[in-house]
Scaffold this motif. Structure first.
Motif, PDB file in Angstrom:
ATOM      1  N   GLN A   1      32.042  34.178  45.319  1.00 24.39           N
ATOM      2  CA  GLN A   1      31.499  35.186  44.531  1.00 24.39           C
ATOM      3  C   GLN A   1      31.441  35.497  43.159  1.00 24.39           C
ATOM      4  OE1 GLN A   1      35.938  35.925  44.862  1.00 24.39           O
ATOM      5  NE2 GLN A   1      35.641  35.939  47.606  1.00 24.39           N
ATOM      6  N   LEU A   2      31.621  37.074  43.123  1.00 21.41           N
ATOM      7  CA  LEU A   2      30.706  37.148  42.008  1.00 21.41           C
ATOM      8  C   LEU A   2      31.932  36.340  40.168  1.00 21.41           C
ATOM      9  CD1 LEU A   2      28.562  38.745  39.757  1.00 21.41           C
ATOM     10  CD2 LEU A   2      30.739  40.659  39.768  1.00 21.41           C
ATOM     11  N   PRO A   3      33.125  36.584  40.700  1.00 21.75           N
ATOM     12  CA  PRO A   3      34.158  35.902  39.647  1.00 21.75           C
ATOM     13  C   PRO A   3      33.817  34.703  39.200  1.00 21.75           C
ATOM     14  CG  PRO A   3      35.500  37.424  40.532  1.00 21.75           C
ATOM     15  CD  PRO A   3      33.879  37.382  41.452  1.00 21.75           C
ATOM     16  N   GLY A   4      33.503  34.069  40.213  1.00 22.27           N
ATOM     17  CA  GLY A   4      33.469  32.740  40.343  1.00 22.27           C
ATOM     18  C   GLY A   4      31.855  32.089  39.244  1.00 22.27           C
ATOM     19  N   LYS A   5      30.615  33.012  39.909  1.00 21.15           N
ATOM     20  CA  LYS A   5      29.260  32.735  39.243  1.00 21.15           C
ATOM     21  C   LYS A   5      29.157  33.103  37.841  1.00 21.15           C
ATOM     22  CE  LYS A   5      26.923  34.407  43.763  1.00 21.15           C
ATOM     23  NZ  LYS A   5      26.183  32.964  43.703  1.00 21.15           N
ATOM     24  N   LEU A   6      30.688  34.280  37.067  1.00 23.77           N
ATOM     25  CA  LEU A   6      30.685  34.949  35.806  1.00 23.77           C
ATOM     26  C   LEU A   6      31.419  33.390  35.215  1.00 23.77           C
ATOM     27  CD1 LEU A   6      30.926  38.722  36.112  1.00 23.77           C
ATOM     28  CD2 LEU A   6      29.358  37.211  34.887  1.00 23.77           C
ATOM     29  N   ALA A   7      32.101  33.451  36.121  1.00 24.71           N
ATOM     30  CA  ALA A   7      33.094  31.987  35.072  1.00 24.71           C
ATOM     31  C   ALA A   7      32.126  30.750  35.009  1.00 24.71           C
ATOM     32  CB  ALA A   7      34.310  31.249  36.114  1.00 24.71           C
ATOM     33  N   LEU A   8      31.323  30.639  35.831  1.00 22.13           N
ATOM     34  CA  LEU A   8      29.989  29.220  34.874  1.00 22.13           C
ATOM     35  C   LEU A   8      29.451  29.766  34.776  1.00 22.13           C
ATOM     36  CD1 LEU A   8      29.683  28.487  39.430  1.00 22.13           C
ATOM     37  CD2 LEU A   8      30.520  27.192  37.366  1.00 22.13           C
ATOM     38  N   LEU A   9      29.159  31.529  34.455  1.00 25.98           N
ATOM     39  CA  LEU A   9      28.293  31.551  33.508  1.00 25.98           C
ATOM     40  C   LEU A   9      28.654  31.213  32.072  1.00 25.98           C
ATOM     41  CD1 LEU A   9      25.443  33.506  32.735  1.00 25.98           C
ATOM     42  CD2 LEU A   9      27.636  35.459  32.697  1.00 25.98           C
ATOM     43  N   PHE A  10      29.986  31.495  32.325  1.00 24.12           N
ATOM     44  CA  PHE A  10      30.723  31.579  30.903  1.00 24.12           C
ATOM     45  C   PHE A  10      31.083  30.022  30.953  1.00 24.12           C
ATOM     46  CE2 PHE A  10      35.511  30.625  29.108  1.00 24.12           C
ATOM     47  CZ  PHE A  10      34.786  32.058  27.765  1.00 24.12           C
ATOM     48  N   ALA A  11      30.683  28.972  31.154  1.00 18.17           N
ATOM     49  CA  ALA A  11      31.069  27.476  31.479  1.00 18.17           C
ATOM     50  C   ALA A  11      29.509  27.574  30.288  1.00 18.17           C
ATOM     51  CB  ALA A  11      31.245  26.824  32.562  1.00 18.17           C
ATOM     52  N   VAL A  12      27.995  27.850  31.199  1.00 16.77           N
ATOM     53  CA  VAL A  12      27.037  27.688  30.607  1.00 16.77           C
ATOM     54  C   VAL A  12      27.002  28.017  29.081  1.00 16.77           C
ATOM     55  CG1 VAL A  12      24.741  27.738  30.255  1.00 16.77           C
ATOM     56  CG2 VAL A  12      25.700  27.295  32.273  1.00 16.77           C
ATOM     57  N   LEU A  13      27.875  28.585  28.498  1.00 19.99           N
ATOM     58  CA  LEU A  13      27.597  29.473  27.089  1.00 19.99           C
ATOM     59  C   LEU A  13      28.512  28.732  26.927  1.00 19.99           C
ATOM     60  CD1 LEU A  13      28.119  33.287  28.031  1.00 19.99           C
ATOM     61  CD2 LEU A  13      25.828  32.628  27.242  1.00 19.99           C
TER      62      LEU A  13
ATOM     63  N   GLN B   1      37.203  24.183  24.384  1.00 22.72           N
ATOM     64  CA  GLN B   1      37.279  23.457  25.868  1.00 22.72           C
ATOM     65  C   GLN B   1      38.201  24.028  26.497  1.00 22.72           C
ATOM     66  OE1 GLN B   1      37.727  18.851  23.690  1.00 22.72           O
ATOM     67  NE2 GLN B   1      35.174  18.656  24.325  1.00 22.72           N
ATOM     68  N   ALA B   2      39.163  24.295  25.767  1.00 17.34           N
ATOM     69  CA  ALA B   2      40.342  25.407  27.032  1.00 17.34           C
ATOM     70  C   ALA B   2      39.713  26.243  27.510  1.00 17.34           C
ATOM     71  CB  ALA B   2      41.361  25.338  26.220  1.00 17.34           C
ATOM     72  N   PRO B   3      38.612  27.057  27.143  1.00 13.86           N
ATOM     73  CA  PRO B   3      38.367  28.112  27.711  1.00 13.86           C
ATOM     74  C   PRO B   3      37.419  27.254  28.989  1.00 13.86           C
ATOM     75  CG  PRO B   3      38.599  28.593  25.838  1.00 13.86           C
ATOM     76  CD  PRO B   3      38.694  27.208  25.526  1.00 13.86           C
ATOM     77  N   LEU B   4      36.633  26.136  28.175  1.00 18.38           N
ATOM     78  CA  LEU B   4      35.573  26.165  29.215  1.00 18.38           C
ATOM     79  C   LEU B   4      36.464  25.015  30.964  1.00 18.38           C
ATOM     80  CD1 LEU B   4      32.270  24.672  29.900  1.00 18.38           C
ATOM     81  CD2 LEU B   4      32.738  22.736  28.439  1.00 18.38           C
ATOM     82  N   LEU B   5      37.302  24.458  30.165  1.00 25.60           N
ATOM     83  CA  LEU B   5      38.436  23.908  31.296  1.00 25.60           C
ATOM     84  C   LEU B   5      38.532  25.182  32.324  1.00 25.60           C
ATOM     85  CD1 LEU B   5      38.419  21.083  32.284  1.00 25.60           C
ATOM     86  CD2 LEU B   5      40.738  21.097  31.137  1.00 25.60           C
ATOM     87  N   ALA B   6      38.821  26.419  31.842  1.00 24.45           N
ATOM     88  CA  ALA B   6      39.761  26.740  32.152  1.00 24.45           C
ATOM     89  C   ALA B   6      38.297  27.468  33.298  1.00 24.45           C
ATOM     90  CB  ALA B   6      40.612  27.918  31.324  1.00 24.45           C
TER      91      ALA B   6
ATOM     92  N   ALA C   1      36.173  29.000  38.587  1.00 26.58           N
ATOM     93  CA  ALA C   1      35.629  29.110  39.415  1.00 26.58           C
ATOM     94  C   ALA C   1      35.774  28.135  40.552  1.00 26.58           C
ATOM     95  CB  ALA C   1      33.974  27.788  39.087  1.00 26.58           C
ATOM     96  N   PHE C   2      35.805  27.058  40.356  1.00 29.51           N
ATOM     97  CA  PHE C   2      36.615  25.825  41.118  1.00 29.51           C
ATOM     98  C   PHE C   2      36.984  26.421  42.447  1.00 29.51           C
ATOM     99  CE2 PHE C   2      38.372  22.555  44.056  1.00 29.51           C
ATOM    100  CZ  PHE C   2      37.497  21.737  44.339  1.00 29.51           C
ATOM    101  N   ALA C   3      38.680  27.671  42.121  1.00 25.39           N
ATOM    102  CA  ALA C   3      39.190  28.227  43.030  1.00 25.39           C
ATOM    103  C   ALA C   3      38.901  29.421  43.502  1.00 25.39           C
ATOM    104  CB  ALA C   3      40.403  28.420  41.864  1.00 25.39           C
ATOM    105  N   LYS C   4      37.895  30.183  42.854  1.00 22.93           N
ATOM    106  CA  LYS C   4      37.608  31.618  43.318  1.00 22.93           C
ATOM    107  C   LYS C   4      36.193  31.261  44.299  1.00 22.93           C
ATOM    108  CE  LYS C   4      39.935  34.995  41.925  1.00 22.93           C
ATOM    109  NZ  LYS C   4      39.683  36.286  42.712  1.00 22.93           N
ATOM    110  N   GLY C   5      35.505  30.197  44.073  1.00 19.83           N
ATOM    111  CA  GLY C   5      34.768  29.488  44.448  1.00 19.83           C
ATOM    112  C   GLY C   5      33.292  29.736  44.314  1.00 19.83           C
TER     113      GLY C   5
END
Lengths: 345, 332
Positions: free
Chosen positions: B98-110, B81-86, B91-95
Motif C-alpha cells: 500500500q502507498l502509506p507503507g511505500k512512503l514510510a520506506l521512502l522516508f526510511a531511506v532518507l 533514529q526514532a523516526p527511522l524506527l517508527a 511500513a511493516f504494519a501497513k505492508g
C-alpha cells in the motif's frame, strides 16, 4: 476514442444533433513530443548566441563605427525579431529548417534587445523591457514552441522585475560592498502578501485558461492559447526561483559580481519565500493534471524539490526554525490527507 | 484506421466552428482528456501524502544540519533514529503493497542518510563526501527493494549517481592522464539502463516505468557527452590511447541505445537524447577545428548554421522514424 464514437456520444447527450456530419480532421498529430521540443529549443538557443556574436562583430564596424552601444544592439535585436516573425509567417509552418532558423534568429534578437536595454538603463530596464518584448512576441510569433517559451520568459521577466524592485541586487548594477539590498520587510504577513501580489495574477491567469479551455477552443483560439497555457504553468513551476531574496541563484549561476557572497544574514521572513515557491508547485501540478499533461506535472515536481533545497540554503532564519516549519508543514499535509481520505471514503 | 481524438485535433475542429464550447468541454471529458472526479481525488491524496512525507524528512535533515549541541549525542541520535524506527514499524504494519507503507520506506531511506550524516558530524570520521553517499546507497538498498516503489528506486539511483559523480570529481582532480573518471557514472548508468530495459517486459515491476528508464538513459548520455566535450576541448596528442577508448565507448553506447530504441519501436525519447548528444559533440569538434584553423568571425555564423541544420535534420529524422513505427504498428 475515434471521432465517430465521440460524435455518437455527444449526440446521445444532446450536445449536437444526430444528423451532424462527423468531420474529417487531418492526420496531422499534436505538436512534437516535449523532448523533441526541448531539443529544438536547446539547439536554437545555442545557435542564437553564435548568431548574435557574429552579427555584433560583423556589423559594428559598418553601422556603429566599431562601438557596440545600446542603440546598435537594440536595432540589431529588433530587426532580428522582426525577421524571425516574418520567417515564421512565410515559411515556418512548411519548413522545419525555416522554423528552426527563425527561432535562433529570435533568440539572437532577444539577447540583443536585453543587452541593449541593460546598456541603456541597467537591470531595472532589462526586466520591465523584456516583459513587454516577450508579451509582444507571444502575439507576433506564429509558432507553438516560440509562444510557449515567450510566455515562460514573460513570467520570468515579471518575477525578475519585481525582484529588482524589492532588492535591487541583480548583477547588472551590483550594490556597493556592505549593502544588503533587502528592504526592511520583517513581518510575515507583509512578506506573504508581497509574494501573493506577484504570483496570484499568474496563477489566476493560468487557472482561467484551464477552466475556460472549452470556450477558447470553440472560438478557434487553440493555436494561440494552448502554448500560452502551457508556458504559464511551466512558469509557475520554474520562475519563482527568480524572486528569491538576495538573488543567490544569480551568483550560483555565475552571473553575479565577482567575489560576491550568495546571501546576507538579514532576510528575516523573506527566507520563507523558497518554501512558498515549493508550495506554488502544488497549483502548477494541479493545473497540469487538469490538462492531463504529464511532462508539466513532472516539471512541477522537479522544481518543487529544487525549491525545498533552496529553502535550506537561503539565510535569514536558523536551520532549527526551518526544520520546525518543515515538520509542521509535513504533519499538516498528512493530517489534511487523512481528513480528506476519511471524508471521501 | 480511424483517427484518435486528441486536443490538437479537437482544437482544429473548434477553429472550424463545428462544436460549441459546451460540446468541446463534454468531448474532453468523454475522451478522458480531463481527469474524472475519482482521478482528482486520487491525485490530491497522493500529492498530499508524498509532499507531507518529504516535508517531514526535509525537516529532520535540516535539524541534523543545525547540529544542535544542547541536545547531547544520545538526544541527537534518538531524534533521527526514532523516526527511522517508527517508519519501519509503520511500513511493516501497513505492508509495502500500500502507498502509506511505500512512503514510510521512502522516508526510511532518507532517514538512513540523515543518520549517516549525523554520525560523520558527531565523530568527525573524515570520510569523503562520496563515502557518505556510498554508505547511504548501500544501507538504503534493503528498504528500496522492500518498497517496490518507483520514486524510491529513483531516489536510490540518484544517490548512486551522486556517489559516482562525487568519486569522479575527486579522482579527476588528482589524476592528470588516462581515461576520464567521469566514464564511471556514464557506464554505471548505461549498465543500469540495460538492466531496466531487460526488466521492462514485466509491467508490474517498480523498475519498469518508462520515465525511470528515460531518466537513467539521459543521465548516461549526459555523462558520456560531457566526457567527449571535455576531451575535444582539451585534447593533447599524448592522450591518444585514452581518447580512442573513450570515442569507442561513446560510439558503442550510442549504437546500443539506438539499437534498443529501434528494436522496441515504442519510444522516440532515446533518439532525441542521442541527437542532442551528437549535435553537442560535433559542434564542439567543429568549434575546436575552427579555432585551430583561425577561421575568424565567419566561424560563428557557420557554427550557428550547423546547429540549425543538424537539429533540423535530427527532428526530421525522428519524425520520419516515428511515422514509420506508427505505420508498422497499425499494419500489425
Amino acid at each position: 476514442m475515434s471521432f465517430d464514437e465521440l460524435y455518437r456520444a455527444l449526440a446521445e447527450r444532446d450536445f449536437i444533433s444526430a444528423s451532424q456530419p462527423v468531420p474529417e480532421p487531418d492526420g496531422e498529430a499534436a505538436a512534437s513530443p516535449w523532448y523533441v521540443q526541448v531539443f529544438v529549443g536547446a539547439g536554437a538557443w545555442l545557435a542564437g548566441i553564435f548568431m548574435l556574436a557574429f552579427l555584433v562583430i560583423e556589423l559594428r564596424d559598418t553601422f556603429s563605427h566599431g562601438r557596440v552601444g545600446w542603440g546598435f544592439l537594440l536595432a540589431l535585436g529588433l530587426t532580428s525579431c522582426a525577421g524571425a516573425s516574418l520567417l515564421y509567417a512565410i515559411a515556418g509552418a512548411r519548413s522545419v529548417f525555416a522554423a528552426q532558423f527563425a527561432l535562433a534568429m529570435s533568440f539572437a534578437g532577444q539577447f540583443g534587445i536585453a543587452f541593449g536595454l541593460g546598456d541603456l538603463g541597467g537591470a531595472h530596464l532589462v526586466c520591465w523591457g523584456m516583459l513587454i518584448v516577450e508579451i509582444t512576441l507571444v502575439v507576433a510569433m506564429r509558432n507553438h514552441l516560440h509562444r510557449l517559451l515567450s510566455s515562460l520568459a514573460a513570467v520570468v521577466a515579471w518575477a525578475l522585475a519585481v525582484h529588482q524592485l524589492f532588492f535591487g541586487d541583480l548583477s547588472l548594477n551590483p550594490l556597493p560592498p556592505g549593502a544588503s539590498g533587502v528592504l526592511p520587510i520583517w513581518q510575515l504577513p507583509l512578506s506573504v502578501l508581497i509574494w501573493l501580489l506577484v504570483w496570484a495574477p499568474v496563477v489566476a491567469a493560468a487557472r482561467w485558461l484551464v477552466r475556460h479551455e472549452g470556450e477558447w477552443m470553440a472560438r478557434g483560439r487553440d493555436i494561440e492559447l494552448r502554448p500560452v497555457t502551457h508556458g504559464l504553468i511551466a512558469a509557475i513551476s520554474v520562475a519563482p526561483l527568480a524572486l528569491h531574496p538576495n538573488g543567490f541563484w544569480v551568483i550560483l549561476l555565475g552571473l553575479g559580481p565577482v567575489g560576491s557572497h550568495p546571501a546576507s544574514p538579514d532576510n528575516g521572513w523573506l527566507a520563507l519565500w523558497p518554501l512558498l515557491a515549493a508550495l506554488l508547485a502544488l497549483p502548477a501540478m494541479a493545473l497540469a493534471f487538469a490538462l492531463c499533461h504529464r511532462p508539466l506535472v513532472g516539471l512541477a515536481i522537479l522544481f518543487g524539490l529544487l525549491e525545498i533545497s533552496c529553502f535550506y540554503y537561503v539565510l535569514g532564519a536558523t536551520l532549527l526554525f526551518k526544520s520546525l516549519v518543515m515538520v509542521a508543514l509535513g504533519l499538516l499535509l498528512l493530517a489534511a490527507c487523512h481528513w480528506m481520505e476519511k471524508r471521501w471514503a | 484506421m480511424a483517427l484518435e481524438v486528441d486536443r490538437a485535433r479537437l482544437g482544429r475542429i473548434g477553429k472550424n466552428g463545428e462544436l460549441s464550447a459546451k460540446a468541446i468541454d463534454a468531448a474532453l471529458t468523454i475522451c478522458g482528456l480531463r481527469p474524472a472526479p475519482a482521478e482528482w481525488r486520487g491525485f490530491a491524496l497522493r500529492t498530499l501524502r508524498f509532499a507531507g512525507v518529504l516535508s517531514l524528512a526535509a525537516g529532520i535533515i535540516f535539524l541534523v544540519a543545525f547540529n544542535w549541541q544542547a541536545l547531547g549525542i544520545y538526544g541527537r541520535f534518538a531524534m533521527i533514529q526514532a523516526p527511522l524506527l517508527a517508519a519501519l514499524v509503520f511500513a511493516f504494519a501497513k505492508g509495502a503493497n500500500q502507498l502509506p507503507g511505500k512512503l514510510a520506506l521512502l522516508f526510511a531511506v532518507l532517514m538512513t542518510g540523515a543518520v549517516l550524516a549525523l554520525f560523520g558530524q558527531t565523530y568527525q570520521t573524515g570520510a569523503d563526501a562520496y563515502e557518505l553517499f556510498l554508505a547511504w546507497t548501500a544501507l538504503g538498498l534493503p528498504w528500496v527493494v522492500a518498497s517496490r516503489y518507483t520514486p524510491c528506486w529513483a531516489l536510490w539511483l540518484l544517490l548512486l549517481n551522486l556517489t559516482a559523480a562525487l568519486y569522479a570529481a575527486g579522482v579527476e582532480h588528482t589524476s592528470d592522464d588516462g581515461l576520464s573518471a567521469w566514464l564511471l557514472p556514464a557506464l554505471l548508468d548505461l549498465s543500469t539502463y540495460l538492466a531496466l530495459e531487460a526488466l521492462a517486459s514485466r509491467p508490474t515491476s517498480a523498475l519498469s516505468p518508462r520515465w525511470l528508464r528515460r531518466a537513467v538513459m539521459a543521465a548516461a548520455m549526459a555523462f558520456g557527452t560531457a566526457v567527449m566535450v571535455v576531451r575535444i576541448a582539451v585534447f593533447r596528442v599524448s592522450d591518444g590511447l585514452a581518447v580512442s577508448v573513450e570515442i569507442l565507448l561513446f560510439l558503442a553506447a550510442s549504437a546500443t541505445l539506438a539499437g534498443i530504441a529501434y528494436a522496441r519501436k515504442n519510444d522516440l525519447f532515446a533518439l532525441a537524447v542521442l541527437a542532442l548528444a551528437w549535435v553537442t559533440v560535433t559542434t564542439t569538434l567543429i568549434g575546436r577545428g575552427m579555432i585551430e584553423a583561425h577561421a575568424g568571425v565567419g566561424a560563428l555564423f557557420l557554427i550557428a548554421l550547423y546547429l540549425i541544420a543538424a537539429s533540423t535534420g535530427a527532428v526530421k529524422a525522428i519524425s520520419y522514424i516515428g511515422q514509420q513505427w506508427k505505420a508498422e504498428g497499425e499494419g500489425g
